[in-house]
Enzyme design. Structure first.
Site, PDB file in Angstrom:
ATOM      1  N   LYS A 287      19.368  53.589  54.206  1.00  0.00           N
ATOM      2  CA  LYS A 287      19.568  52.392  55.032  1.00  0.00           C
ATOM      3  C   LYS A 287      18.493  52.350  56.112  1.00  0.00           C
ATOM      4  CE  LYS A 287      22.811  49.854  57.928  1.00  0.00           C
ATOM      5  NZ  LYS A 287      24.188  49.768  58.473  1.00  0.00           N
TER       6      LYS A 287
ATOM      7  N   GLY B  24      21.256  43.188  55.074  1.00  0.00           N
ATOM      8  CA  GLY B  24      22.289  42.672  55.958  1.00  0.00           C
ATOM      9  C   GLY B  24      21.710  42.317  57.300  1.00  0.00           C
ATOM     10  N   GLY B  25      22.596  41.971  58.231  1.00  0.00           N
ATOM     11  CA  GLY B  25      22.155  41.549  59.553  1.00  0.00           C
ATOM     12  C   GLY B  25      21.487  42.653  60.347  1.00  0.00           C
ATOM     13  N   MET B  26      21.776  43.909  60.002  1.00  0.00           N
ATOM     14  CA  MET B  26      21.232  45.029  60.768  1.00  0.00           C
ATOM     15  C   MET B  26      20.169  45.819  60.012  1.00  0.00           C
ATOM     16  SD  MET B  26      22.529  45.088  63.773  1.00  0.00           S
ATOM     17  CE  MET B  26      22.168  46.772  64.263  1.00  0.00           C
ATOM     18  N   GLY B  27      19.817  45.412  58.801  1.00  0.00           N
ATOM     19  CA  GLY B  27      18.769  46.164  58.116  1.00  0.00           C
ATOM     20  C   GLY B  27      18.777  45.968  56.619  1.00  0.00           C
TER      21      GLY B  27
ATOM     22  N   ASP C  49      34.363  46.721  60.073  1.00  0.00           N
ATOM     23  CA  ASP C  49      33.648  45.648  59.369  1.00  0.00           C
ATOM     24  C   ASP C  49      34.000  45.665  57.884  1.00  0.00           C
ATOM     25  OD1 ASP C  49      32.013  43.417  59.242  1.00  0.00           O
ATOM     26  OD2 ASP C  49      30.189  44.580  58.858  1.00  0.00           O
TER      27      ASP C  49
ATOM     28  N   VAL D 177      18.834  48.065  52.637  1.00  0.00           N
ATOM     29  CA  VAL D 177      19.232  49.258  51.910  1.00  0.00           C
ATOM     30  C   VAL D 177      18.300  49.414  50.720  1.00  0.00           C
ATOM     31  CG1 VAL D 177      21.066  50.428  50.638  1.00  0.00           C
ATOM     32  CG2 VAL D 177      21.633  49.033  52.634  1.00  0.00           C
TER      33      VAL D 177
END
Length: 539
Positions: free
Chosen positions: A35, A15-18, A133, A20
């Protein structure tokens, strides 16, 4: 190896932040999800600190929650100056992956997904945690099922969740979340609330039914603009849960469908108790003609029955004559209404000419003194008074049932029904109705309460939500009255805003109904007041 116990095996998401990862816990001999938070390049030290704290907050937020529909957090490990969150590993595809590969889902299955998501969100909200979100990518469907054989639905990624009491952790000017699934109030920069998660839930379920989000756009800013200023297209494939979706997607959080209301209707749809025919209507009157199926709009509950007699297009301010009596459709009788109409028109012209002569003589004799224009009627007239001759521009006085009348906009279609007359503007779905079906209760407030009970029991009209029910009051003319304001859903025109006044005049009960598309600013704010205030019962 993380923390000398977690071995990364394979990447399962990004995703945009990392990222998994699927990993293995060598200490407890179990698979876990990890994550990895990836800081964007070019961040200042303070920005990195904010993101670091936000990640820890995600772990704290999720760790406070215990529910089968929420991913369990096991641990937090710091490695290479970054936090890694160790979570329960759910062998499942995300709802977004399912939609991308298999297409939209049946409404009954979406209803079940919605019930499970609501249960998880309500636990989070009760603990003071907002997700912020909710979207298809953050909803996992574990096909191993739960008791009963259905898929287990799990909400994941509380990465931008917020707990009550936490300081706001965000970068200046940045709105966290996915544009097409951000509630309007959050897009305006207002604080998030449980209602914001419910809006995102509605957008997620809408996407599951339709295969796209309600404000799907290519560019992020275009999506945000649509969320703020455009009404979503009524869903075409949601069947019995369409009213739930539109109720959750109401832009005003104060008027948005509540969790209890959504859960009630979603659960009924998942059990097969709501059918597609009573989930959403094409227009206010698209209801079967059979008495029971027609719901509260039939004679058994204050009228709103199907059209039975005529449809007349009112143009250029012309006023239709009295409601016609049924006649045989042969060559002789088919000409009879035209002859009668000509006689009535000639008679009205003669009466009008006589009135002009009498008024002129009256003024010449000084009996009336100076004259002034008759004011436009904006409140109900007394039972024995006559309507003003000065009709506002764009309106006309039109006859209703039993000799009563209203001011209605010119150019609307007029339909005579068994106990009512209905005026409509087909292009917008706007409607006015004057109904005379007797009530079961003499008190107008009691009538509206029973009305609401039956509406909710039958889900007709779809998506019904009360805005306000007034106390009993005395309307101009001395009539006992009560006003019910509400919203409901139509397939072609979306959410409608309605006002319904119940009153008793000269021993007869009336319901005066005005509805128009909500949030589109197509009508002046005094439309309902002007129409309802112009009501004139028979002398």
């Amino acid at each position: 190896m993380l923390g000398r116990r977690y071995r990364l095996l394979s990447q399962v998401g990004r995703g945009g932040m990392g990222r998994v990862w699927q990993a293995h816990d060598d200490l407890l001999h179990r698979d876990v999800a990890v994550k990895e938070v990836i800081f964007p390049p070019g961040l200042t030290d303070s920005d990195r600190e904010v993101l670091y704290e936000r990640t820890l907050r995600e772990a704290r937020s999720a760790a406070r929650l215990s529910h089968p529909g929420i991913v369990t957090v096991h641990d937090v490990v710091e490695e290479d100056g970054r936090p890694w969150i160790v979570m329960e590993y759910v062998r499942a595809r995300s709802l977004q992956e399912i939609l991308d590969s298999d297409g939209r889902l049946p409404a009954a299955r979406v209803a079940d997904i919605g019930v499970q998501m609501l249960a998880a969100l309500r636990v989070a909200h009760a603990a003071g945690v907002l997700h912020r979100d909710v979207k298809p990518a953050n909803v996992l469907l574990d096909m191993r099922g739960r008791e009963g054989g259905d898929a287990r639905v799990v909400i994941t990624d509380f990465g931008i969740a917020r707990m009550d009491g936490d300081a706001t952790l965000t970068q200046t000017g940045v709105v966290l979340g996915s544009p097409a699934f951000i509630a309007p109030e959050r897009a305006r920069g207002e604080l998030a609330s449980p209602a914001s998660d419910l809006w995102a839930l509605g957008a997620t379920l809408y996407a599951a039914c339709e295969g796209r989000s309600p404000h799907d756009r290519v560019e992020a800013m275009a999506a945000l603009t649509a969320v703020l200023h455009e009404e979503p297209a009524p869903p075409r494939n949601a069947g019995p849960i369409a009213s739930v979706l539109m109720g959750l997607l109401v832009k005003d959080p104060a008027q948005r469908m509540t969790a209890d209301e959504a859960n009630r209707d979603l659960a009924r749809a998942a059990r097969g108790e709501l059918t597609e025919t009573n989930g959403i209507a094409e227009t206010w009157r698209d209801i079967p003609d059979t008495p029971r199926a027609a719901g509260p709009w039939t004679a058994e509950f204050g009228g709103r029955g199907p059209a039975t007699d005529e449809t007349v297009q009112e143009l250029n301010g012309s006023v239709p004559g009295p409601d016609p009596a049924p006649a045989r459709q042969d060559a002789t009788t088919s000409r009879r209404p035209r002859v009668i109409l000509l006689i009535v028109l000639v008679f009205l012209l003669v009466v009008a000419a006589c009135a002009v002569v009498l008024l002129t003589r009256h003024s010449a004799d000084g009996a009336s003194g100076s004259t002034s224009p008759t004011p436009t009627p904006t409140t109900p007239l007394t039972p024995r008074s006559t309507p003003s001759a000065r009709v506002p521009a764009g309106y006309q006085r039109s006859p209703g049932p039993g000799g009563a009348s209203l001011l209605v906009p010119t150019g609307w279609t007029r339909q005579v029904r068994k106990n009512s007359v209905l005026w409509t503007q087909p292009s917008t779905g706007a409607q006015i109705q004057l109904d005379t079906t007797p009530w079961d209760y003499a008190d107008p407030v009691a009538h509206w309460r029973e009305f609401e009970r039956q509406v909710r029991a039958r889900n007709l009209p779809p998506g019904f939500r009360e805005v306000r029910l007034s106390d009993r009051f005395t309307a101009p003319g001395g009539w006992p009255a009560s006003d019910l304001a509400f919203t409901y859903l139509t397939k072609d025109h979306g959410i409608m805003t309605a006002t319904d006044r119940g009153l008793t005049a000269n021993g007869r009960q009336y319901a005066i109904f005005v509805a128009y598309p909500g949030g589109k600013n197509r009508y002046p704010p005094d439309l309902a007041d002007r129409v309802i205030g112009s009501f004139q019962p028979p002398a």
